[in-house]
Scaffold this active site. Structure first.
Site, PDB file in Angstrom:
ATOM      1  N   ASP A 117       0.831  -1.199   0.000  1.00  0.00           N
ATOM      2  CA  ASP A 117       0.000   0.000   0.000  1.00  0.00           C
ATOM      3  C   ASP A 117       0.868   1.253   0.000  1.00  0.00           C
ATOM      4  O   ASP A 117       1.758   1.406   0.833  1.00  0.00           O
ATOM      5  CB  ASP A 117      -0.885  -0.002   1.252  1.00  0.00           C
ATOM      6  CG  ASP A 117      -1.837   1.184   1.290  1.00  0.00           C
ATOM      7  OD1 ASP A 117      -2.982   1.029   0.807  1.00  0.00           O
ATOM      8  OD2 ASP A 117      -1.449   2.249   1.796  1.00  0.00           O
ATOM      9  N   LYS A 151       5.314   1.960  23.876  1.00  0.00           N
ATOM     10  CA  LYS A 151       6.608   2.633  24.046  1.00  0.00           C
ATOM     11  C   LYS A 151       6.500   4.005  24.710  1.00  0.00           C
ATOM     12  O   LYS A 151       7.512   4.599  25.078  1.00  0.00           O
ATOM     13  CB  LYS A 151       7.322   2.767  22.706  1.00  0.00           C
ATOM     14  CG  LYS A 151       6.600   3.614  21.671  1.00  0.00           C
ATOM     15  CD  LYS A 151       7.328   3.529  20.331  1.00  0.00           C
ATOM     16  CE  LYS A 151       6.578   4.235  19.217  1.00  0.00           C
ATOM     17  NZ  LYS A 151       7.249   4.050  17.915  1.00  0.00           N
ATOM     18  N   GLY A 208       2.701  -0.404   8.689  1.00  0.00           N
ATOM     19  CA  GLY A 208       3.671   0.462   8.017  1.00  0.00           C
ATOM     20  C   GLY A 208       4.960   0.616   8.803  1.00  0.00           C
ATOM     21  O   GLY A 208       5.026   1.475   9.692  1.00  0.00           O
ATOM     22  N   PRO A 240      -3.228   0.072  12.727  1.00  0.00           N
ATOM     23  CA  PRO A 240      -3.633  -0.893  13.755  1.00  0.00           C
ATOM     24  C   PRO A 240      -2.918  -0.681  15.084  1.00  0.00           C
ATOM     25  O   PRO A 240      -3.417  -1.114  16.127  1.00  0.00           O
ATOM     26  CB  PRO A 240      -3.260  -2.244  13.135  1.00  0.00           C
ATOM     27  CG  PRO A 240      -2.153  -1.922  12.181  1.00  0.00           C
ATOM     28  CD  PRO A 240      -2.511  -0.579  11.620  1.00  0.00           C
ATOM     29  N   TYR A 245       2.463  10.422  -0.476  1.00  0.00           N
ATOM     30  CA  TYR A 245       3.485  10.062   0.497  1.00  0.00           C
ATOM     31  C   TYR A 245       4.853  10.555   0.024  1.00  0.00           C
ATOM     32  O   TYR A 245       5.376  10.102  -0.990  1.00  0.00           O
ATOM     33  CB  TYR A 245       3.540   8.551   0.718  1.00  0.00           C
ATOM     34  CG  TYR A 245       2.310   7.940   1.357  1.00  0.00           C
ATOM     35  CD1 TYR A 245       1.366   8.723   2.026  1.00  0.00           C
ATOM     36  CD2 TYR A 245       2.086   6.569   1.283  1.00  0.00           C
ATOM     37  CE1 TYR A 245       0.243   8.144   2.604  1.00  0.00           C
ATOM     38  CE2 TYR A 245       0.965   5.990   1.869  1.00  0.00           C
ATOM     39  CZ  TYR A 245       0.047   6.792   2.515  1.00  0.00           C
ATOM     40  OH  TYR A 245      -1.064   6.207   3.085  1.00  0.00           O
ATOM     41  N   SER A 247     -11.290   5.244   0.894  1.00  0.00           N
ATOM     42  CA  SER A 247     -10.601   5.340   2.173  1.00  0.00           C
ATOM     43  C   SER A 247     -11.182   6.507   2.966  1.00  0.00           C
ATOM     44  O   SER A 247     -11.453   7.566   2.402  1.00  0.00           O
ATOM     45  CB  SER A 247      -9.097   5.551   1.951  1.00  0.00           C
ATOM     46  OG  SER A 247      -8.407   5.650   3.182  1.00  0.00           O
ATOM     47  N   GLN A 305     -10.941   1.488   3.251  1.00  0.00           N
ATOM     48  CA  GLN A 305      -9.760   1.599   4.120  1.00  0.00           C
ATOM     49  C   GLN A 305     -10.030   2.620   5.232  1.00  0.00           C
ATOM     50  O   GLN A 305      -9.792   3.807   5.067  1.00  0.00           O
ATOM     51  CB  GLN A 305      -8.534   2.014   3.298  1.00  0.00           C
ATOM     52  CG  GLN A 305      -7.244   1.942   4.075  1.00  0.00           C
ATOM     53  CD  GLN A 305      -6.030   2.360   3.259  1.00  0.00           C
ATOM     54  OE1 GLN A 305      -5.310   3.278   3.649  1.00  0.00           O
ATOM     55  NE2 GLN A 305      -5.793   1.719   2.133  1.00  0.00           N
ATOM     56  N   ALA A 322      -2.183   2.376  16.216  1.00  0.00           N
ATOM     57  CA  ALA A 322      -2.462   3.754  16.620  1.00  0.00           C
ATOM     58  C   ALA A 322      -1.215   4.622  16.499  1.00  0.00           C
ATOM     59  O   ALA A 322      -0.835   5.338  17.414  1.00  0.00           O
ATOM     60  CB  ALA A 322      -3.029   3.813  18.038  1.00  0.00           C
TER      61      ALA A 322
END
Length: 351
Positions: A49, A215, A282, A206, A54, A150, A176, A208
């Site tokens: 994707d 972390k 990603g 997924p 981008y 999307s 999406q 967030a």
């Protein structure tokens, strides 16, 4: 990999993980991006994707070079609507822009066809029929194989499906939406609408935007090498919320008790929804991709589902009264403000 899934009502099979490439052409150096692409292919991933916007098209260029030798293995998805360029027709829903952006994406990807072409988002004051007609023409020319939407709300998913029927082309095959443990708003209408109209759901973020990896610490400044620490605009608008960070801490502790990482748990939770076909993961680094792939081996229990439901109510976000500013709610149009040209009704058509 044997768990390939049909994308909506199409005969196209995709892997349950889609390799997201938002970082490619930017923070992720090209040699690293190509190693990730090669590793994903070896693992059986066949879904990748990207988007024209981008890094101003550099992501598409990196992807194109990375898949050149194995192009037919990949289901390549890209998007249109957004643009960094300034001008009344540089972006949006016009036939002019749809055709221009497809030609540009084909050139950058180094291919003569795009497998899946998404509307990146809705343009609230623009008609939907014009871009769907343009996409229909491009499908007939062989430049596009399928199309999708999307960030569309349920009624727009329905409208695009109806327009495709009227134009005599196949309906969109994919929706999406943003979907994760701390933002479950897609469950209210987007996911059911997609299922009803035959669209597969390929959800994004997924984890967030990294919050659900655990972390970040509550009431602590983010580390400089994180997305929040770099001052990323979108995480500041959406997932950088005290409630989400606290929930991520609880998810991490629960996942540890189940013998998995927070990343495994959060991604597996998304994929445990039968209305989800695939999730886009990603990575910025090769190590991140390695951690995502492990989630395919973890299975949630009924107790895990109940634990998440206790933290975030189905159909809601973690934070009371949260709305994403990039995708505002449209149902309040005050008469005291200037009128906005919103197409509130479908145009009448001859019988």
């Amino acid at each position: 990999m044997s768990d390939y899934r049909y994308l909506g009502r199409s005969a196209l099979k995709v892997s349950p993980l889609s390799l997201g490439t938002m970082m490619f052409g930017g923070p992720t150096e090209e040699n690293v991006a190509h190693r990730i692409i090669d590793k994903a292919r070896e693992q059986g991933i066949n879904f990748i994707d990207t988007a024209d916007v981008y890094h101003n098209g550099k992501s598409e260029e990196v992807v194109g070079r990375g898949i050149k030798a194995t192009r037919d293995h990949w289901v390549v998805a890209t998007k249109f609507v957004n643009s960094h360029d300034k001008g009344p027709n540089l972006g949006g829903h016009s036939r002019k822009w749809v055709i221009q952006t497809v030609e540009n994406s084909l050139r950058r990807l180094g291919t003569d066809y795009i497998d899946l072409f998404y509307f990146h988002r809705a343009v609230f004051d623009a008609p939907l029929e014009e871009p769907v007609r343009a996409i229909a023409d491009l499908i007939r020319q062989g430049k596009l194989r399928y199309f999708g939407v999307s960030n569309f709300r349920g009624w727009r998913i329905a409208e695009v499906a109806h327009l495709a029927d009227e134009l005599g082309i196949d309906r969109p095959v994919a929706s999406q939406p943003l979907y994760n443990i701390v933002n479950r708003t897609a469950e209210a209408e987007q996911l059911p609408a997609a299922a009803y109209y035959g669209l597969g759901v390929v959800s994004y973020s997924p984890l967030a935007r990294g919050v659900l990896t655990g972390k970040y610490e509550p009431n602590q400044a983010p580390a400089a090498d994180t997305r929040a620490g770099r001052g990323d605009k979108r995480i500041a608008e959406t997932e950088w919320r005290p409630e989400s960070i606290e929930i991520a801490r609880q998810i991490a502790a629960h996942a540890k008790s189940r013998g998995v990482s927070a990343t495994d748990f959060a991604l597996a939770w998304v994929l445990n929804n039968r209305l989800i076909t695939a999730a886009i993961a990603g990575p910025r680094t090769e190590e991140q991709w390695d951690s995502y792939a492990k989630a395919l081996d973890f299975r949630l229990s009924a107790e895990d589902e109940a634990f998440v439901d206790h933290l975030v109510t189905a159909g809601h976000a973690s934070t009371h009264r949260f709305n994403d500013p990039s995708h505002p709610v449209e149902g309040r149009v005050p008469r005291s403000e200037p009128a906005v040209p919103i197409p509130l009704t479908r145009p009448l058509r001859a019988a």
